[in-house]
Scaffold this motif. Sequence first.
Motif, PDB file in Angstrom:
ATOM      1  N   LEU A 169       0.870  -1.173   0.000  1.00 10.92           N
ATOM      2  CA  LEU A 169       0.000   0.000   0.000  1.00 10.92           C
ATOM      3  C   LEU A 169       0.906   1.221   0.000  1.00 10.92           C
ATOM      4  O   LEU A 169       1.662   1.441   0.956  1.00 10.92           O
ATOM      5  CB  LEU A 169      -0.918  -0.011   1.224  1.00 10.92           C
ATOM      6  CG  LEU A 169      -1.694   1.267   1.543  1.00 10.92           C
ATOM      7  CD1 LEU A 169      -2.559   1.717   0.384  1.00 10.92           C
ATOM      8  CD2 LEU A 169      -2.521   1.082   2.811  1.00 10.92           C
ATOM      9  N   HIS A 199       1.959   5.335  -2.078  1.00  7.65           N
ATOM     10  CA  HIS A 199       1.573   6.506  -2.863  1.00  7.65           C
ATOM     11  C   HIS A 199       2.827   7.149  -3.461  1.00  7.65           C
ATOM     12  O   HIS A 199       3.911   6.551  -3.380  1.00  7.65           O
ATOM     13  CB  HIS A 199       0.728   7.470  -2.024  1.00  7.65           C
ATOM     14  CG  HIS A 199       1.391   7.980  -0.769  1.00  7.65           C
ATOM     15  ND1 HIS A 199       2.731   8.165  -0.650  1.00  7.65           N
ATOM     16  CD2 HIS A 199       0.857   8.355   0.425  1.00  7.65           C
ATOM     17  CE1 HIS A 199       3.019   8.658   0.553  1.00  7.65           C
ATOM     18  NE2 HIS A 199       1.907   8.760   1.223  1.00  7.65           N
ATOM     19  N   PRO A 249      -4.025   4.548  -2.173  1.00  5.23           N
ATOM     20  CA  PRO A 249      -5.009   5.333  -1.408  1.00  5.23           C
ATOM     21  C   PRO A 249      -5.539   6.483  -2.252  1.00  5.23           C
ATOM     22  O   PRO A 249      -5.471   6.431  -3.493  1.00  5.23           O
ATOM     23  CB  PRO A 249      -4.174   5.827  -0.223  1.00  5.23           C
ATOM     24  CG  PRO A 249      -2.814   6.049  -0.844  1.00  5.23           C
ATOM     25  CD  PRO A 249      -2.657   4.992  -1.917  1.00  5.23           C
ATOM     26  N   GLN A 250      -6.065   7.517  -1.618  1.00  5.29           N
ATOM     27  CA  GLN A 250      -6.518   8.692  -2.362  1.00  5.29           C
ATOM     28  C   GLN A 250      -5.378   9.233  -3.217  1.00  5.29           C
ATOM     29  O   GLN A 250      -4.227   9.273  -2.780  1.00  5.29           O
ATOM     30  CB  GLN A 250      -7.009   9.779  -1.406  1.00  5.29           C
ATOM     31  CG  GLN A 250      -7.632  10.972  -2.117  1.00  5.29           C
ATOM     32  CD  GLN A 250      -8.168  12.011  -1.152  1.00  5.29           C
ATOM     33  OE1 GLN A 250      -7.936  11.939   0.054  1.00  5.29           O
ATOM     34  NE2 GLN A 250      -8.894  12.989  -1.665  1.00  5.29           N
ATOM     35  N   SER A 265      -7.653  -0.019  -5.917  1.00  2.00           N
ATOM     36  CA  SER A 265      -7.869   1.337  -5.430  1.00  2.00           C
ATOM     37  C   SER A 265      -8.675   1.314  -4.141  1.00  2.00           C
ATOM     38  O   SER A 265      -9.739   0.697  -4.074  1.00  2.00           O
ATOM     39  CB  SER A 265      -8.621   2.165  -6.475  1.00  2.00           C
ATOM     40  OG  SER A 265      -8.962   3.430  -5.940  1.00  2.00           O
ATOM     41  N   LEU A 266      -8.173   2.004  -3.135  1.00  2.00           N
ATOM     42  CA  LEU A 266      -8.916   2.206  -1.891  1.00  2.00           C
ATOM     43  C   LEU A 266      -9.507   3.616  -1.848  1.00  2.00           C
ATOM     44  O   LEU A 266      -9.867   4.115  -0.784  1.00  2.00           O
ATOM     45  CB  LEU A 266      -8.011   1.947  -0.678  1.00  2.00           C
ATOM     46  CG  LEU A 266      -7.531   0.499  -0.563  1.00  2.00           C
ATOM     47  CD1 LEU A 266      -6.603   0.343   0.656  1.00  2.00           C
ATOM     48  CD2 LEU A 266      -8.708  -0.470  -0.461  1.00  2.00           C
ATOM     49  N   TYR A 267      -9.575   4.229  -3.018  1.00  2.42           N
ATOM     50  CA  TYR A 267     -10.301   5.491  -3.181  1.00  2.42           C
ATOM     51  C   TYR A 267     -10.958   5.455  -4.552  1.00  2.42           C
ATOM     52  O   TYR A 267     -10.663   6.236  -5.446  1.00  2.42           O
ATOM     53  CB  TYR A 267      -9.358   6.693  -3.055  1.00  2.42           C
ATOM     54  CG  TYR A 267     -10.105   7.999  -2.847  1.00  2.42           C
ATOM     55  CD1 TYR A 267     -10.599   8.340  -1.591  1.00  2.42           C
ATOM     56  CD2 TYR A 267     -10.313   8.885  -3.901  1.00  2.42           C
ATOM     57  CE1 TYR A 267     -11.287   9.530  -1.404  1.00  2.42           C
ATOM     58  CE2 TYR A 267     -10.996  10.074  -3.721  1.00  2.42           C
ATOM     59  CZ  TYR A 267     -11.481  10.393  -2.466  1.00  2.42           C
ATOM     60  OH  TYR A 267     -12.160  11.573  -2.271  1.00  2.42           O
ATOM     61  N   ARG A 319     -13.791   2.261  -0.164  1.00  2.00           N
ATOM     62  CA  ARG A 319     -12.795   2.879   0.702  1.00  2.00           C
ATOM     63  C   ARG A 319     -12.135   1.816   1.592  1.00  2.00           C
ATOM     64  O   ARG A 319     -11.016   2.004   2.064  1.00  2.00           O
ATOM     65  CB  ARG A 319     -13.437   3.943   1.607  1.00  2.00           C
ATOM     66  CG  ARG A 319     -14.070   5.111   0.859  1.00  2.00           C
ATOM     67  CD  ARG A 319     -13.035   5.999   0.210  1.00  2.00           C
ATOM     68  NE  ARG A 319     -13.647   7.190  -0.362  1.00  2.00           N
ATOM     69  CZ  ARG A 319     -14.089   7.300  -1.604  1.00  2.00           C
ATOM     70  NH1 ARG A 319     -13.995   6.255  -2.431  1.00  2.00           N
ATOM     71  NH2 ARG A 319     -14.616   8.415  -2.048  1.00  2.00           N
ATOM     72  N   LEU A 325       3.384   4.765   3.682  1.00  2.00           N
ATOM     73  CA  LEU A 325       2.662   6.002   3.388  1.00  2.00           C
ATOM     74  C   LEU A 325       3.278   7.151   4.181  1.00  2.00           C
ATOM     75  O   LEU A 325       3.379   7.082   5.411  1.00  2.00           O
ATOM     76  CB  LEU A 325       1.177   5.862   3.767  1.00  2.00           C
ATOM     77  CG  LEU A 325       0.351   4.835   2.996  1.00  2.00           C
ATOM     78  CD1 LEU A 325      -1.042   4.717   3.595  1.00  2.00           C
ATOM     79  CD2 LEU A 325       0.273   5.196   1.510  1.00  2.00           C
ATOM     80  N   THR A 328      -6.291  11.631   4.744  1.00  5.79           N
ATOM     81  CA  THR A 328      -7.046  10.386   4.600  1.00  5.79           C
ATOM     82  C   THR A 328      -6.196   9.120   4.659  1.00  5.79           C
ATOM     83  O   THR A 328      -6.734   8.031   4.835  1.00  5.79           O
ATOM     84  CB  THR A 328      -7.840  10.382   3.272  1.00  5.79           C
ATOM     85  OG1 THR A 328      -6.928  10.464   2.162  1.00  5.79           O
ATOM     86  CG2 THR A 328      -8.813  11.548   3.226  1.00  5.79           C
ATOM     87  N   PHE A 329      -4.871   9.244   4.516  1.00  2.56           N
ATOM     88  CA  PHE A 329      -4.042   8.044   4.596  1.00  2.56           C
ATOM     89  C   PHE A 329      -4.137   7.394   5.982  1.00  2.56           C
ATOM     90  O   PHE A 329      -3.980   6.182   6.124  1.00  2.56           O
ATOM     91  CB  PHE A 329      -2.582   8.373   4.266  1.00  2.56           C
ATOM     92  CG  PHE A 329      -2.404   9.032   2.918  1.00  2.56           C
ATOM     93  CD1 PHE A 329      -3.174   8.640   1.820  1.00  2.56           C
ATOM     94  CD2 PHE A 329      -1.478  10.036   2.741  1.00  2.56           C
ATOM     95  CE1 PHE A 329      -3.017   9.246   0.583  1.00  2.56           C
ATOM     96  CE2 PHE A 329      -1.310  10.646   1.507  1.00  2.56           C
ATOM     97  CZ  PHE A 329      -2.077  10.254   0.430  1.00  2.56           C
ATOM     98  N   THR A 385      -7.249   5.249   5.899  1.00  2.00           N
ATOM     99  CA  THR A 385      -6.986   4.047   5.113  1.00  2.00           C
ATOM    100  C   THR A 385      -6.199   3.033   5.931  1.00  2.00           C
ATOM    101  O   THR A 385      -6.461   1.824   5.864  1.00  2.00           O
ATOM    102  CB  THR A 385      -6.238   4.416   3.818  1.00  2.00           C
ATOM    103  OG1 THR A 385      -7.088   5.248   3.021  1.00  2.00           O
ATOM    104  CG2 THR A 385      -5.874   3.175   3.018  1.00  2.00           C
TER     105      THR A 385
END
Length: 244
Positions: A26, A28, A57-58, A86-88, A92, A109, A118-119, A122
């Motif tokens: 996970l 970004h 994530p987002q 995708s978790l966005y 979610r 992250l 928002t992380f 998540t």
Amino acid sequence: MQFGLDRFLQDPALRAPLKGQRVALLAHPASVTRELTHALDALAALPDVTLSAAFGPQHGLRGDKQDNMVESPDYLDPTLGIPVFSLYGEVRRPTDAMMASFDVLLVDLQDLGCRIYTFITTLRYVLEAAAQHGKAVWVLDRPNPAGRPIEGLTLREGWESFVGAGPMPMRHGMTMGELGHWFIATLGLTVDYRVITMAGWQPDAAPGFGWPTERSWVNPSPNAANLSMARAYAGTVMLEGTTL
């Protein structure tokens, strides 16, 4: 100073428990090594890690979505051939099918140290799913760029949301690895959880709450452009809730 990802990549002993395990990541855009190699690419180059999936994530795994509320779809990584969930997007929280794709989830992250980023939420959601499905979660820890100062009101019970993961103050003072321990304790979860800690992090050191001055800042989300933004965000983001 070494971040959790760099220690994990350099020390085979840290990776030894993953032998025979399916590993997911996970991450970004700021999930990079000191040399600015993305974590997914760095992990894929390790002969002793079996990557089976990745999660974004987002804003996406590699920051493909600039706009704040634009969702990301699932896709197949064109190089590695693994699913990227995708978790966005449509969800979610990770679905049962997503959780079935791995045995151990590595979470890398970069946070800003603010409750509504928002992380954090998540991380809570994947910990809850891991407890439900009997999966392991490892956090590759990174510095909190806002340091240890704790400021702001605590979120009231019943007001939890995707921008309010739990009863913590606006500026919480924790790293993601520490937040994982806090969520597990606060929510009463039973999870196989471990943190690959940083080496040499000094959060009280000048000039900047321990962020290593020689380390490049990479935007974890498109508008988190520098350390000053990260440290002001817990206050400036409140303007989003006004009519100004």
